[in-house]
Design an enzyme around this catalytic site. Structure first.
Site, PDB file in Angstrom:
ATOM      1  N   ALA A  96       0.924  -1.086  -0.216  1.00  0.00           N
ATOM      2  CA  ALA A  96       0.113   0.083  -0.067  1.00  0.00           C
ATOM      3  C   ALA A  96       0.694   1.178   0.221  1.00  0.00           C
ATOM      4  O   ALA A  96       1.884   1.203  -0.229  1.00  0.00           O
ATOM      5  CB  ALA A  96      -0.686   0.045   1.372  1.00  0.00           C
ATOM      6  N   PHE A 151       1.768   2.442   8.032  1.00  0.00           N
ATOM      7  CA  PHE A 151       1.576   2.462   6.635  1.00  0.00           C
ATOM      8  C   PHE A 151       2.251   1.281   5.834  1.00  0.00           C
ATOM      9  O   PHE A 151       3.320   0.799   6.289  1.00  0.00           O
ATOM     10  CB  PHE A 151       1.772   3.630   5.809  1.00  0.00           C
ATOM     11  CG  PHE A 151       3.031   4.320   5.861  1.00  0.00           C
ATOM     12  CD1 PHE A 151       4.373   3.596   5.175  1.00  0.00           C
ATOM     13  CD2 PHE A 151       3.342   5.564   6.456  1.00  0.00           C
ATOM     14  CE1 PHE A 151       5.456   4.041   5.020  1.00  0.00           C
ATOM     15  CE2 PHE A 151       4.664   5.972   6.625  1.00  0.00           C
ATOM     16  CZ  PHE A 151       5.594   5.407   5.806  1.00  0.00           C
ATOM     17  N   CYS A 152       1.476   0.900   4.806  1.00  0.00           N
ATOM     18  CA  CYS A 152       2.005  -0.409   4.175  1.00  0.00           C
ATOM     19  C   CYS A 152       2.025  -1.603   5.069  1.00  0.00           C
ATOM     20  O   CYS A 152       3.179  -2.201   4.897  1.00  0.00           O
ATOM     21  CB  CYS A 152       3.011   0.076   3.272  1.00  0.00           C
ATOM     22  SG  CYS A 152       3.606  -1.279   2.072  1.00  0.00           S
ATOM     23  N   PRO A 153       1.118  -2.038   5.937  1.00  0.00           N
ATOM     24  CA  PRO A 153       1.343  -3.158   6.978  1.00  0.00           C
ATOM     25  C   PRO A 153       1.325  -4.414   6.088  1.00  0.00           C
ATOM     26  O   PRO A 153       0.895  -4.756   5.311  1.00  0.00           O
ATOM     27  CB  PRO A 153       0.142  -3.000   7.572  1.00  0.00           C
ATOM     28  CG  PRO A 153      -0.911  -2.392   6.718  1.00  0.00           C
ATOM     29  CD  PRO A 153      -0.035  -1.433   5.696  1.00  0.00           C
ATOM     30  N   LYS A 164       7.402   0.618  13.464  1.00  0.00           N
ATOM     31  CA  LYS A 164       7.930  -0.050  12.242  1.00  0.00           C
ATOM     32  C   LYS A 164       8.825   0.978  11.254  1.00  0.00           C
ATOM     33  O   LYS A 164       8.647   2.187  11.497  1.00  0.00           O
ATOM     34  CB  LYS A 164       6.738  -0.213  11.261  1.00  0.00           C
ATOM     35  CG  LYS A 164       6.837  -0.548   9.791  1.00  0.00           C
ATOM     36  CD  LYS A 164       5.649  -0.886   8.956  1.00  0.00           C
ATOM     37  CE  LYS A 164       6.053  -1.214   7.719  1.00  0.00           C
ATOM     38  NZ  LYS A 164       4.505  -1.528   6.787  1.00  0.00           N
TER      39      LYS A 164
END
Length: 281
Positions: A96, A151-153, A164
């Site tokens: 993502a 974000f972008c997990p 992260k």
């Protein structure tokens, strides 16, 4: 959450590879350029060229995923981001939205796959292990496991103390594939997360009264951090030098084949990626 070192058995052998570090000046325009380069290089690796570790940065870009592009107001949100001087694209790999700048290092392992046999978890563990090993001079606390609210997990988020700093994705072709990661080294993880959340809010129409709200990622800035914030890593250059030592300890770095990708082919590939991914509804 799992400790990267204890969960990584290093069963994937790292082949001899080319180390290609793109100068920042070459990526200052369209963020699709390094992604298009990787698409073309991956085809060459599938035809027998040596595997590649590609490292690159971009001064200011938002790279979104296929699902992000399908949000109802994504085109307008993307255009608004572009109007602020930030390059925007839809990437061909999974994942993502990710915010890039000079403090974020992008890594891509481009590997052959002649037998069409890919072990997704093993390859992701390989990349996570390399990233954690490069962090070892500053911290041994790297862990893998999805960080909710980042974000972008994904299952192979790499974090320190619950925040992260790295995400990993994959892109497959017929005879080769790419394991790609972003590593936030300098700057503020929370500020990047806020920018991604602002994009999602606009792309989903969350500020429009009476508009049904689609499902979209809710990003919590507190879940993200850079390695400068989390482990005291002084610079992208210091981390890159550590990564190079890790690679040299595990395999042979080959001379770079400068003829892999031709300029005309790169321009055509950029246009093809934009037509294929950025025009989706």
């Amino acid at each position: 959450m799992e400790n990267v070192h204890s969960s990584t058995e290093k069963t994937t052998v790292l082949p001899d590879l080319q180390w290609l570090e793109a100068p920042l000046a070459l990526t200052q325009m369209d963020v699709l350029s390094p992604l298009a380069w990787e698409e073309l290089a991956c085809r060459q690796v599938g035809k027998g060229a040596a595997p590649i570790l590609h490292l690159w940065r971009h001064p200011s870009a938002l790279v979104i995923g296929h699902r992000d592009r399908r949000l109802p107001y994504a085109p307008q949100a993307m255009e608004h981001v572009r109007s602020t001087g930030i390059s925007v694209c839809v990437r061909p790999s999974g994942g993502a939205a990710v915010m890039l700048d000079r403090g974020v290092l992008n890594l891509s392992l481009i590997l052959p796959n002649p037998q069409h046999a890919i072990s997704l978890h093993e390859d992701f563990r390989l990349m996570a292990g390399l990233i954690a090993d490069a962090l070892a001079p500053w911290s041994a606390e790297a862990q893998t496991g999805e960080i909710t609210g980042s974000f972008c997990p994904g299952d192979y988020d790499v974090s320190v103390r619950g925040r992260k700093f790295c995400g990993i994705a994959q892109r497959r072709q017929a005879k080769a594939y790419i394991i790609t990661a972003f590593v936030m080294i300098e700057g503020s993880g929370a500020e990047r997360a806020q920018a991604v959340q602002q994009f999602y809010t606009a792309a989903a129409g969350d500020t429009k009264a009476g508009v049904p709200q689609p499902d979209y990622p809710r990003v919590n800035p507190a879940t993200m951090g850079s390695l400068a914030e989390l482990a005291g890593v002084p610079s992208v250059e210091a981390y890159t030098a550590s990564l190079r030592r890790v690679i040299e300890s595990r395999t042979t770095i080959l001379p770079v084949d400068g003829s892999l990708v031709q300029p005309q082919g790169l321009s055509e590939q950029i246009a093809a990626l934009r037509e294929r991914y950025d025009s989706q509804v």
